[in-house]
Design a protein around this motif. Structure first.
Motif, PDB file in Angstrom:
ATOM      1  N   THR A   1      -0.415   4.627   0.912  1.00  0.00           N
ATOM      2  CA  THR A   1      -1.744   4.379   0.361  1.00  0.00           C
ATOM      3  C   THR A   1      -2.787   5.004   1.290  1.00  0.00           C
ATOM      4  OG1 THR A   1      -3.227   2.742  -0.600  1.00  0.00           O
ATOM      5  CG2 THR A   1      -2.076   2.069   1.411  1.00  0.00           C
ATOM      6  N   HIS A   2      -4.048   4.837   0.910  1.00  0.00           N
ATOM      7  CA  HIS A   2      -5.133   5.546   1.598  1.00  0.00           C
ATOM      8  C   HIS A   2      -5.440   5.009   2.998  1.00  0.00           C
ATOM      9  CE1 HIS A   2      -7.691   2.111   0.472  1.00  0.00           C
ATOM     10  NE2 HIS A   2      -7.108   2.185  -0.717  1.00  0.00           N
ATOM     11  N   VAL A   3      -6.157   5.828   3.736  1.00  0.00           N
ATOM     12  CA  VAL A   3      -6.663   5.482   5.059  1.00  0.00           C
ATOM     13  C   VAL A   3      -7.479   4.179   4.909  1.00  0.00           C
ATOM     14  CG1 VAL A   3      -8.744   6.942   4.729  1.00  0.00           C
ATOM     15  CG2 VAL A   3      -7.885   6.550   7.013  1.00  0.00           C
ATOM     16  N   ASN A   4      -7.511   3.362   5.948  1.00  0.00           N
ATOM     17  CA  ASN A   4      -8.245   2.098   5.903  1.00  0.00           C
ATOM     18  C   ASN A   4      -7.899   1.318   4.628  1.00  0.00           C
ATOM     19  OD1 ASN A   4     -10.079   0.065   6.458  1.00  0.00           O
ATOM     20  ND2 ASN A   4     -11.862   1.238   5.810  1.00  0.00           N
ATOM     21  N   PRO A   5      -6.645   0.916   4.484  1.00  0.00           N
ATOM     22  CA  PRO A   5      -6.197   0.350   3.204  1.00  0.00           C
ATOM     23  C   PRO A   5      -6.830  -1.011   2.900  1.00  0.00           C
ATOM     24  CG  PRO A   5      -4.484   0.102   4.840  1.00  0.00           C
ATOM     25  CD  PRO A   5      -5.577   0.911   5.493  1.00  0.00           C
ATOM     26  N   ASP A   6      -6.976  -1.281   1.618  1.00  0.00           N
ATOM     27  CA  ASP A   6      -7.520  -2.560   1.163  1.00  0.00           C
ATOM     28  C   ASP A   6      -6.407  -3.359   0.469  1.00  0.00           C
ATOM     29  OD1 ASP A   6      -7.151  -1.073  -1.101  1.00  0.00           O
ATOM     30  OD2 ASP A   6      -9.261  -0.973  -1.672  1.00  0.00           O
ATOM     31  N   GLY A   7      -6.787  -4.475  -0.137  1.00  0.00           N
ATOM     32  CA  GLY A   7      -5.798  -5.334  -0.789  1.00  0.00           C
ATOM     33  C   GLY A   7      -5.054  -4.618  -1.901  1.00  0.00           C
ATOM     34  N   ASP A   8      -5.746  -3.751  -2.620  1.00  0.00           N
ATOM     35  CA  ASP A   8      -5.093  -3.036  -3.720  1.00  0.00           C
ATOM     36  C   ASP A   8      -4.086  -2.021  -3.176  1.00  0.00           C
ATOM     37  OD1 ASP A   8      -4.568  -2.321  -6.358  1.00  0.00           O
ATOM     38  OD2 ASP A   8      -6.237  -0.904  -6.473  1.00  0.00           O
TER      39      ASP A   8
ATOM     40  N   SER B   1      10.663   4.102   1.941  1.00  0.00           N
ATOM     41  CA  SER B   1       9.830   3.888   3.131  1.00  0.00           C
ATOM     42  C   SER B   1       8.379   3.824   2.683  1.00  0.00           C
ATOM     43  CB  SER B   1       9.940   5.065   4.107  1.00  0.00           C
ATOM     44  OG  SER B   1      11.257   5.222   4.542  1.00  0.00           O
ATOM     45  N   ILE B   2       7.652   2.878   3.266  1.00  0.00           N
ATOM     46  CA  ILE B   2       6.193   2.872   3.085  1.00  0.00           C
ATOM     47  C   ILE B   2       5.632   3.395   4.400  1.00  0.00           C
ATOM     48  CG2 ILE B   2       4.112   1.512   2.701  1.00  0.00           C
ATOM     49  CD1 ILE B   2       5.847  -0.664   1.427  1.00  0.00           C
ATOM     50  N   ILE B   3       4.926   4.518   4.334  1.00  0.00           N
ATOM     51  CA  ILE B   3       4.366   5.109   5.551  1.00  0.00           C
ATOM     52  C   ILE B   3       2.866   5.278   5.355  1.00  0.00           C
ATOM     53  CG2 ILE B   3       4.464   7.032   7.171  1.00  0.00           C
ATOM     54  CD1 ILE B   3       7.325   7.608   6.049  1.00  0.00           C
ATOM     55  N   ASN B   4       2.085   4.497   6.076  1.00  0.00           N
ATOM     56  CA  ASN B   4       0.622   4.554   5.964  1.00  0.00           C
ATOM     57  C   ASN B   4       0.017   5.153   7.225  1.00  0.00           C
ATOM     58  OD1 ASN B   4       0.663   3.337   3.459  1.00  0.00           O
ATOM     59  ND2 ASN B   4       0.235   1.282   4.251  1.00  0.00           N
ATOM     60  N   ILE B   5      -1.142   5.784   7.065  1.00  0.00           N
ATOM     61  CA  ILE B   5      -1.800   6.357   8.236  1.00  0.00           C
ATOM     62  C   ILE B   5      -2.505   5.275   9.063  1.00  0.00           C
ATOM     63  CG2 ILE B   5      -3.842   7.037   6.875  1.00  0.00           C
ATOM     64  CD1 ILE B   5      -2.474   8.856   9.991  1.00  0.00           C
ATOM     65  N   SER B   6      -3.025   4.240   8.397  1.00  0.00           N
ATOM     66  CA  SER B   6      -3.731   3.178   9.132  1.00  0.00           C
ATOM     67  C   SER B   6      -2.843   1.948   9.200  1.00  0.00           C
ATOM     68  CB  SER B   6      -5.007   2.756   8.407  1.00  0.00           C
ATOM     69  OG  SER B   6      -5.768   3.853   8.007  1.00  0.00           O
ATOM     70  N   GLU B   7      -3.093   1.117  10.204  1.00  0.00           N
ATOM     71  CA  GLU B   7      -2.301  -0.118  10.232  1.00  0.00           C
ATOM     72  C   GLU B   7      -2.826  -1.081   9.166  1.00  0.00           C
ATOM     73  OE1 GLU B   7      -2.278  -2.397  13.859  1.00  0.00           O
ATOM     74  OE2 GLU B   7      -4.366  -1.923  14.239  1.00  0.00           O
ATOM     75  N   THR B   8      -1.981  -1.990   8.752  1.00  0.00           N
ATOM     76  CA  THR B   8      -2.378  -2.977   7.744  1.00  0.00           C
ATOM     77  C   THR B   8      -3.421  -3.907   8.356  1.00  0.00           C
ATOM     78  OG1 THR B   8      -0.154  -2.900   6.848  1.00  0.00           O
ATOM     79  CG2 THR B   8      -1.504  -4.786   6.209  1.00  0.00           C
ATOM     80  N   PRO B   9      -4.590  -4.078   7.702  1.00  0.00           N
ATOM     81  CA  PRO B   9      -5.585  -4.981   8.290  1.00  0.00           C
ATOM     82  C   PRO B   9      -5.016  -6.394   8.447  1.00  0.00           C
ATOM     83  CG  PRO B   9      -6.358  -4.093   6.169  1.00  0.00           C
ATOM     84  CD  PRO B   9      -5.025  -3.475   6.454  1.00  0.00           C
ATOM     85  N   HIS B  10      -5.492  -7.094   9.487  1.00  0.00           N
ATOM     86  CA  HIS B  10      -4.865  -8.386   9.832  1.00  0.00           C
ATOM     87  C   HIS B  10      -4.868  -9.355   8.651  1.00  0.00           C
ATOM     88  CE1 HIS B  10      -8.713 -10.490  10.172  1.00  0.00           C
ATOM     89  NE2 HIS B  10      -9.179  -9.329  10.581  1.00  0.00           N
ATOM     90  N   TYR B  11      -5.918  -9.310   7.813  1.00  0.00           N
ATOM     91  CA  TYR B  11      -6.037 -10.291   6.732  1.00  0.00           C
ATOM     92  C   TYR B  11      -5.060 -10.042   5.581  1.00  0.00           C
ATOM     93  CZ  TYR B  11      -8.839  -6.815   4.162  1.00  0.00           C
ATOM     94  OH  TYR B  11      -9.250  -5.686   3.503  1.00  0.00           O
ATOM     95  N   LEU B  12      -4.344  -8.890   5.629  1.00  0.00           N
ATOM     96  CA  LEU B  12      -3.357  -8.604   4.568  1.00  0.00           C
ATOM     97  C   LEU B  12      -1.921  -8.675   5.069  1.00  0.00           C
ATOM     98  CD1 LEU B  12      -5.179  -5.568   2.894  1.00  0.00           C
ATOM     99  CD2 LEU B  12      -4.938  -7.878   1.946  1.00  0.00           C
TER     100      LEU B  12
END
Ligand code: 5GP
Ligand code: MN
Length: 334
Positions: free
Chosen positions: A22-29, A49-60
């Motif tokens: 998913t996108h940089v700075n990911p959100d809930g969606d 594999s799920i490979i994201n550029i940003s880490e998952t925000p703590h609230y998710l």
């Protein structure tokens, strides 16, 4: 979407290894969608594999209890992109939204699928499971599960999908909150999602510093336009450092400006470590994504964004505010 759903099912059936992102700075969606797709594919015995550029925000993070989401690592991940059978982009439709990971897109030799609900997809994918009619990418996935019966709809899908839809509809209040969206929410509750707990996990886990930062941002917010129709908020690196907060802790700040009756358009300037970012919000028929497009950004009619990799916020701010005022005046307000 029936044809696209059918094609997606065929690609799932015909292939073995999948990379999701998913996108940089990911959100809930973004996070909810990659996790749901991961679980669909795993149920079919695929390598995923799920490979994201940003880490998952703590609230998710509570959504990813088994910690399956990986953060892009230049040492190990490019090979996975190059060798996978299928690459799936979720909740974005232009390669630049992969941030620093964007260059790996060109190395993908497998099929490239885009599952998304934003305007103007870039013509670089092999299959588009896309429509702006949906309130969230998670809503598309729910529709896919319901219609294709690719998996029985279960709690492991209901949880991330409820989070996806709740966050992208601003807790069931934005424009595309249709009867279908409420039916989706009802089905999620039937699968054991607790709406109180979900809201508490996502919105009520803030550190105190975030309140302090919001206080600074709100008290420095200015109104522009003949009758205060445009709210402009600014968050600086200094304020982040003073309160111990990060850039993504300011997500959603601009929505609060929209609670002012006169405000029809909100603009948040966020100073980044390098460059700056603008978040745009609007009420009704003010297509802020067209304003964003003028600067290379994008998004939806009522929520859009722009990332400036070069230049400083302070150099550009005045000119961009003037341009926003001009844009607002040029919109047909009937
Ligand atoms: P936010 O302001 O919450 O970061 O983003 C609002 C909306 O604008 C989101 O739907 C997001 O997809 C879109 N958006 C934010 N930043 C960018 C950007 O730099 N480029 C594009 N194309 N869309 C963006
Ligand atoms: Mn989305």
């Amino acid at each position: 979407m029936e044809k696209e759903f059918q094609q997606l099912t065929e690609l799932i059936q015909q292939n073995t290894s999948f990379v999701l992102t998913t996108h940089v700075n990911p959100d809930g969606d973004g996070i909810g969608s990659v996790l749901t797709m991961y679980r669909i594919l795993k149920a079919h015995g695929k390598e995923v594999s799920i490979i994201n550029i940003s880490e998952t925000p703590h609230y998710l993070r509570f959504l990813d209890k088994s910690n399956v989401i990986e953060r892009f690592d230049l040492q190990i991940h490019p090979e996975k992109f190059a060798s996978c059978d299928v690459f799936i982009a979720l909740d974005f439709n232009t390669v630049d939204r992969m941030g620093k990971m964007s260059p790996v897109f060109a190395s993908v030799k497998g099929k490239k699928i885009c599952i998304d609900h934003h305007q103007n997809p870039q013509p670089v994918f092999d299959l588009y499971v896309c429509s702006i009619e949906y309130c969230a990418t998670g809503h598309i996935l729910y529709d896919y599960i319901s219609k294709s019966k690719i998996v029985p709809f279960a709690n492991e899908h209901a949880e991330p999908l409820y989070a996806a839809v709740m966050t992208d509809t601003g807790s069931f209040r934005f424009e595309r909150t249709t009867p279908d969206v409420h039916r989706l929410a009802a089905r999620c509750l039937e699968q054991g999602v607790n709406p109180t707990e979900m809201y508490r996990q996502i919105y009520d886990q803030n550190p105190f510093g975030k309140m302090t930062l919001l206080g600074h941002a709100l008290s420095a917010t200015e109104l522009y336009g003949d009758n205060g129709e445009i709210a402009v908020m600014t968050v600086t690196q200094q304020q982040l450092a003073d309160t111990g907060m990060r850039e993504d802790d300011t997500d959603g700040f601009i929505n609060i400006c929209m609670s002012v009756g006169s405000v029809k358009m909100g603009v948040k300037f966020l100073e980044l470590k390098q460059g700056f970012k603008i978040s745009l919000r609007s009420k009704g028929e003010i297509p802020v994504h067209t304003f964003a497009a003028k600067y290379g950004g994008g998004g939806h009619k009522n929520a859009a964004g722009i990332r400036f990799k070069e230049g400083t916020m302070f150099e550009r701010k005045k000119e961009i505010i003037e341009s926003a005022i001009e844009f607002y005046k040029g919109v047909n307000h009937e």
